[in-house]
Design a protein around this motif. Structure first.
Motif, PDB file in Angstrom:
ATOM      1  N   ASP A  33       5.209  92.179 -21.869  1.00  0.00           N
ATOM      2  CA  ASP A  33       6.287  91.820 -20.943  1.00  0.00           C
ATOM      3  C   ASP A  33       7.568  91.513 -21.711  1.00  0.00           C
ATOM      4  O   ASP A  33       8.674  91.896 -21.304  1.00  0.00           O
ATOM      5  CB  ASP A  33       5.862  90.614 -20.106  1.00  0.00           C
ATOM      6  N   ILE A  34       7.406  90.806 -22.850  1.00  0.00           N
ATOM      7  CA  ILE A  34       8.573  90.482 -23.667  1.00  0.00           C
ATOM      8  C   ILE A  34       9.200  91.748 -24.232  1.00  0.00           C
ATOM      9  O   ILE A  34      10.426  91.924 -24.191  1.00  0.00           O
ATOM     10  CB  ILE A  34       8.181  89.516 -24.804  1.00  0.00           C
ATOM     11  N   ARG A  35       8.363  92.646 -24.780  1.00  0.00           N
ATOM     12  CA  ARG A  35       8.887  93.880 -25.364  1.00  0.00           C
ATOM     13  C   ARG A  35       9.567  94.738 -24.303  1.00  0.00           C
ATOM     14  O   ARG A  35      10.531  95.443 -24.588  1.00  0.00           O
ATOM     15  CB  ARG A  35       7.750  94.678 -26.024  1.00  0.00           C
ATOM     16  N   GLY A  36       9.041  94.681 -23.091  1.00  0.00           N
ATOM     17  CA  GLY A  36       9.660  95.466 -22.012  1.00  0.00           C
ATOM     18  C   GLY A  36      11.074  95.011 -21.711  1.00  0.00           C
ATOM     19  O   GLY A  36      11.924  95.797 -21.286  1.00  0.00           O
ATOM     20  N   GLY A  37      11.333  93.715 -21.938  1.00  0.00           N
ATOM     21  CA  GLY A  37      12.688  93.197 -21.783  1.00  0.00           C
ATOM     22  C   GLY A  37      13.193  93.177 -20.358  1.00  0.00           C
ATOM     23  O   GLY A  37      14.407  93.117 -20.123  1.00  0.00           O
ATOM     24  N   HIS A  38      12.277  93.202 -19.395  1.00  0.00           N
ATOM     25  CA  HIS A  38      12.709  93.193 -17.981  1.00  0.00           C
ATOM     26  C   HIS A  38      12.868  91.744 -17.519  1.00  0.00           C
ATOM     27  O   HIS A  38      11.984  91.174 -16.880  1.00  0.00           O
ATOM     28  CB  HIS A  38      11.702  93.938 -17.111  1.00  0.00           C
ATOM     29  N   LEU A  39      13.983  91.162 -17.860  1.00  0.00           N
ATOM     30  CA  LEU A  39      14.230  89.754 -17.536  1.00  0.00           C
ATOM     31  C   LEU A  39      14.817  89.627 -16.132  1.00  0.00           C
ATOM     32  O   LEU A  39      15.831  90.251 -15.805  1.00  0.00           O
ATOM     33  CB  LEU A  39      15.205  89.153 -18.553  1.00  0.00           C
ATOM     34  N   VAL A  40      14.148  88.821 -15.314  1.00  0.00           N
ATOM     35  CA  VAL A  40      14.691  88.522 -13.984  1.00  0.00           C
ATOM     36  C   VAL A  40      15.777  87.467 -14.163  1.00  0.00           C
ATOM     37  O   VAL A  40      15.523  86.418 -14.769  1.00  0.00           O
ATOM     38  CB  VAL A  40      13.592  87.997 -13.040  1.00  0.00           C
ATOM     39  N   PRO A  41      16.994  87.718 -13.704  1.00  0.00           N
ATOM     40  CA  PRO A  41      18.067  86.736 -13.878  1.00  0.00           C
ATOM     41  C   PRO A  41      17.670  85.361 -13.350  1.00  0.00           C
ATOM     42  O   PRO A  41      16.994  85.263 -12.306  1.00  0.00           O
ATOM     43  CB  PRO A  41      19.226  87.324 -13.072  1.00  0.00           C
TER      44      PRO A  41
END
Length: 207
Positions: A33-41
Motif C-alpha cells: 500500500d505504501i509503495r503504491g502511494g495512493h494516499l487519500v487526502p
C-alpha cells in the motif's frame, strides 16, 4: 533525513484523521500500500465534525510524498512550519479568551445598567404616588424633597451605569468585531438608553 519527514507526515496524518495513512492486514500488504502511494487526502478521511486546517493538510500531504525529492522540506522545516501554525492557533485562542472576558464584563455592566433603571423607575413611581396620595393638598416638604433627592441620585447612578456599560461593550466590540453577540449587546444597550432619554429620565453623554 527525508525518512524523518515522511514519519512526521504519517504521525500528522494520524492526528488529523485518527487513521494511519496506509494500512494492510499484513506487513506485506502494508508495504504494498505504501509503495503504491495512493494516499487519500486527510480532508477526505477526517472524523465526523472535524475539518483539518488547509495548512496542516498541505504540510501532511507534502511530507508523505513517496519521492523524497518531491517533499521539498527537511524535518527541521516541517517542525518549524508546524510550530508557526500552532503559535498562530495559540494567538487566536488568546484573542478568543480576551474577547470572552470582555463580553462577560460587558454583560455584567449591562445587567448593572438594567438594575439602575429599575431603581430609578421605582423611585419615580414612589414620587408620583406621594403626589397622588396628597389629593391635591400641599405636599410634606421633607417627604417631597427626600423623594426628589432619591430620583436625582438614581438618575445620576443610571447615567454612570450607562457610561460603564457603553465602554465595556465598546471594548468587547474592539476585541471581537465579528461576533454578533457584541453588536447585539451594544444595540440593546442603546435601545434602552434611548427609551430613558425619551422618558426624560436621564441626559446621556453625547457620542
Amino acid at each position: 533525513p527525508q525518512a524523518d519527514v515522511w514519519g512526521l507526515g504519517a504521525m500528522l496524518y494520524g492526528i488529523l484523521t485518527w487513521r494511519p495513512p496506509f494500512a494492510g492486514r499484513s506487513s506485506k500488504e502494508l508495504l504494498a500500500d505504501i509503495r503504491g502511494g495512493h494516499l487519500v487526502p486527510p480532508g477526505e478521511r477526517r472524523p465526523a465534525g472535524a475539518e483539518p486546517a488547509p495548512e496542516l493538510e498541505q504540510l501532511c500531504t507534502l511530507a508523505l510524498e513517496m519521492e523524497p525529492q518531491r517533499r521539498r522540506l527537511s524535518a527541521e522545516e516541517l517542525s518549524a512550519a508546524l510550530e508557526t501554525y500552532l503559535e498562530g492557533s495559540r494567538a487566536e485562542e488568546r484573542q478568543l479568551e480576551r474577547a470572552e472576558e470582555r463580553i462577560e464584563d460587558a454583560q455584567r455592566a449591562a445587567l448593572a445598567y438594567t438594575a439602575a433603571r429599575d431603581k430609578l423607575a421605582a423611585a419615580r413611581n414612589q414620587e408620583v404616588a406621594l403626589r397622588w396620595r396628597s389629593g391635591g393638598k400641599a405636599l410634606d416638604t421633607a417627604s417631597a424633597q427626600a423623594a426628589r433627592t432619591l430620583v436625582e441620585r438614581y438618575a445620576s447612578d443610571l447615567e454612570a451605569a450607562f457610561t460603564r456599560a457603553d465602554e465595556a461593550w465598546a471594548r468587547a466590540l474592539a476585541e471581537a468585531p465579528g461576533l454578533e453577540l457584541t453588536r447585539h449587546g451594544l444595540c440593546a444597550l442603546y435601545f434602552e438608553a434611548l427609551q430613558d432619554v425619551e422618558r426624560g429620565w436621564v441626559r446621556l453623554p453625547a457620542g
